[in-house]
Design a protein around this motif. Structure first.
Motif, PDB file in Angstrom:
ATOM      1  N   ARG A  32     -15.628   3.485  33.368  1.00  0.00           N
ATOM      2  CA  ARG A  32     -16.272   2.951  32.172  1.00  0.00           C
ATOM      3  C   ARG A  32     -17.688   2.468  32.506  1.00  0.00           C
ATOM      4  NH1 ARG A  32     -12.727   1.950  27.907  1.00  0.00           N
ATOM      5  NH2 ARG A  32     -10.593   2.356  28.483  1.00  0.00           N
ATOM      6  N   THR A  36     -21.254   7.523  29.413  1.00  0.00           N
ATOM      7  CA  THR A  36     -21.954   7.818  28.164  1.00  0.00           C
ATOM      8  C   THR A  36     -20.973   7.655  27.017  1.00  0.00           C
ATOM      9  OG1 THR A  36     -23.485   9.381  29.182  1.00  0.00           O
ATOM     10  CG2 THR A  36     -23.076   9.636  26.823  1.00  0.00           C
ATOM     11  N   PHE A  37     -21.335   6.843  26.032  1.00  0.00           N
ATOM     12  CA  PHE A  37     -20.498   6.668  24.848  1.00  0.00           C
ATOM     13  C   PHE A  37     -21.038   7.546  23.726  1.00  0.00           C
ATOM     14  CE2 PHE A  37     -17.600   3.005  25.404  1.00  0.00           C
ATOM     15  CZ  PHE A  37     -17.969   2.626  26.689  1.00  0.00           C
ATOM     16  N   ILE A  96     -18.344  -1.692  26.271  1.00  0.00           N
ATOM     17  CA  ILE A  96     -19.595  -1.038  25.858  1.00  0.00           C
ATOM     18  C   ILE A  96     -20.797  -1.590  26.632  1.00  0.00           C
ATOM     19  CG2 ILE A  96     -20.053  -2.660  23.955  1.00  0.00           C
ATOM     20  CD1 ILE A  96     -20.710   1.066  23.717  1.00  0.00           C
ATOM     21  N   ALA A  99     -22.311   0.442  29.408  1.00  0.00           N
ATOM     22  CA  ALA A  99     -22.611   1.854  29.132  1.00  0.00           C
ATOM     23  C   ALA A  99     -23.943   2.285  29.750  1.00  0.00           C
ATOM     24  CB  ALA A  99     -22.663   2.080  27.628  1.00  0.00           C
ATOM     25  N   VAL A 102     -25.736   5.326  24.867  1.00  0.00           N
ATOM     26  CA  VAL A 102     -24.894   5.490  23.675  1.00  0.00           C
ATOM     27  C   VAL A 102     -25.557   6.507  22.753  1.00  0.00           C
ATOM     28  CG1 VAL A 102     -23.837   4.339  21.693  1.00  0.00           C
ATOM     29  CG2 VAL A 102     -24.110   3.087  23.819  1.00  0.00           C
ATOM     30  N   CYS A 119     -25.804  -2.088  19.414  1.00  0.00           N
ATOM     31  CA  CYS A 119     -25.839  -1.678  20.831  1.00  0.00           C
ATOM     32  C   CYS A 119     -27.089  -2.208  21.525  1.00  0.00           C
ATOM     33  CB  CYS A 119     -25.813  -0.152  20.947  1.00  0.00           C
ATOM     34  SG  CYS A 119     -24.251   0.544  20.438  1.00  0.00           S
TER      35      CYS A 119
END
Lengths: 167, 225
Positions: A32, A36-37, A96, A99, A102, A119
């Protein structure tokens, strides 16, 4: 957890070999941290997620609708999460904040805009990419480093370059 | 004052009626034609039929001329984007964003929409203030809950009763802004005596409220121990 047991019998020598294979988790091994989200498993979202995954990137894709993941090929090795990208508790639960980038490609410009602000301003992610159909909404991103891309300009530029190839 | 009211039906109707009485100039944006006709017919105001999350709507109504923007639609995300347009691109001084999901109050405020309100959020705050503390303490908050005003009634069993403020060693993280001693209102000094049945109005930050209330309500017996 899944356990696979293989038993080999050698009757001549009276030897029995038992192989036990224990697989702790069938979930793909995705880090995680620095993943890349992709928000929104539209055709574009699914395609981007798969492309990055084929390039050995750790990819996590999120959509509200579990059936949206049917657009991903069976070979997709990333993580899939069902959830609301505007819910801070959910975003924290998928980590998140760590990350790498995103990419936001849901079908709703307003959701994309708000999500990009969450974000960038709440979770301080520096690489946020957002699809916007409405060029004017991009003017609401100028204070930040959020990068917007527009199907409008991409289609127009693509058409212009196609026309340049005319005989 | 010139006001833009975007979205909503019955809420919009009520707010238009409230503000129109005070002689304000009002323009309404609504994306539903039937609602637009209803609001126009009921209130005799100009209604622009269009999507409140599109920039051209604000250009058409010349939004930069307005002082107050109120977003009332049932979609929290649309209200957020509409407020951003009004605030960022058309410099409307004050934008009020209503939300259905109370979680979005804190979220939108932290994203810069300072006047975000939710009826559920307000209700829960009111319940918290009424039930979190006992009957002798009433509180109200200001500046997005950063300042708390606590009203505490003094009983003669409290250790600060019958002492001056200096003698009571009142903590520095709170300030007695006013004492109500029926029918008098006293602006206190260090030498002011605190008497039983006085109502103290104390200003503090929310973090220090609990400590202050504990201090004021400390019983005399505890003091001797």
């Amino acid at each position: 957890m899944s356990i696979i047991c293989v038993v080999l019998l050698d009757y001549k020598d009276g030897v029995i070999i038992i192989i036990l294979m224990i697989n702790k988790s069938i979930e793909p091994r995705i880090k995680r941290q620095r993943a890349t989200f992709v928000f929104g498993c539209s055709h574009l979202g699914a395609s981007i997620a798969n492309l990055l995954n084929e390039k050995d990137e750790d990819v996590i894709i999120i959509d509200q609708d579990i059936f949206a993941f049917n657009k991903l090929p069976e070979s997709f090795g990333g993580l899939k999460h069902v959830g609301d990208i505007l819910d801070l508790n959910f975003l924290e639960s998928v980590e998140i904040q760590s990350a790498k980038r995103v990419i936001i490609v849901t079908d709703d410009d307003n959701v994309n805009l708000l999500s990009s602000h969450i974000c960038y301003y709440i979770f301080h992610i520096q690489n946020v990419y957002v699809r916007l159909f409405d060029l004017n909404k991009g003017e609401l991103l100028t204070e930040s480093k959020i990068k917007a891309f527009y199907p409008f300009t991409l289609s127009r530029d693509n058409l212009i370059s196609l026309m340049e190839e005319e005989d | 004052m010139r006001i833009v009211i975007a979205g909503g039906k019955n809420e919009a109707d009520y707010i238009i009626k409230t503000f129109k009485k005070r002689g304000n100039k009002i323009i309404v944006i609504n994306d539903d034609e039937e609602t637009a006709k209803f609001l126009s017919r009921e209130n005799k105001v100009d209604v622009y039929v269009g999507d409140m999350t599109k920039k051209y709507v604000y250009e058409d109504i010349d939004a930069s001329d307005f002082d107050l923007f109120i977003a009332l639609s049932e979609n929290d995300t649309d209200n957020y984007v509409a407020c951003l347009f009004a605030k960022e691109l058309f410099s409307i001084g004050r934008c009020i964003c209503t939300v259905i999901n109370p979680k979005n109050v804190e979220l939108f405020r932290s994203l810069g929409i300072n006047y975000t309100i939710s009826s559920t959020y307000l209700l829960s705050q009111a319940i918290k203030q009424e039930t979190g503390l006992d009957d002798l303490v009433k509180t109200m908050t200001m500046e997005n809950d950063r300042i708390v005003l606590s009203e505490i009634t003094i009983l003669d069993t409290y250790q600060i009763a019958n002492k001056t403020i200096v003698e009571s060693k009142f903590p520095h993280y709170g300030n007695i802004s006013c004492i109500y001693r029926n029918p008098e209102v006293i602006i206190p000094f260090g030498s002011t005596l605190i008497l039983p049945n006085d109502k103290l109005l104390i200003v503090s930050s929310p973090e220090n409220q609990k400590k202050l209330i504990e201090f004021v309500k400390k019983e005399k017996d505890e003091d001797h121990e």
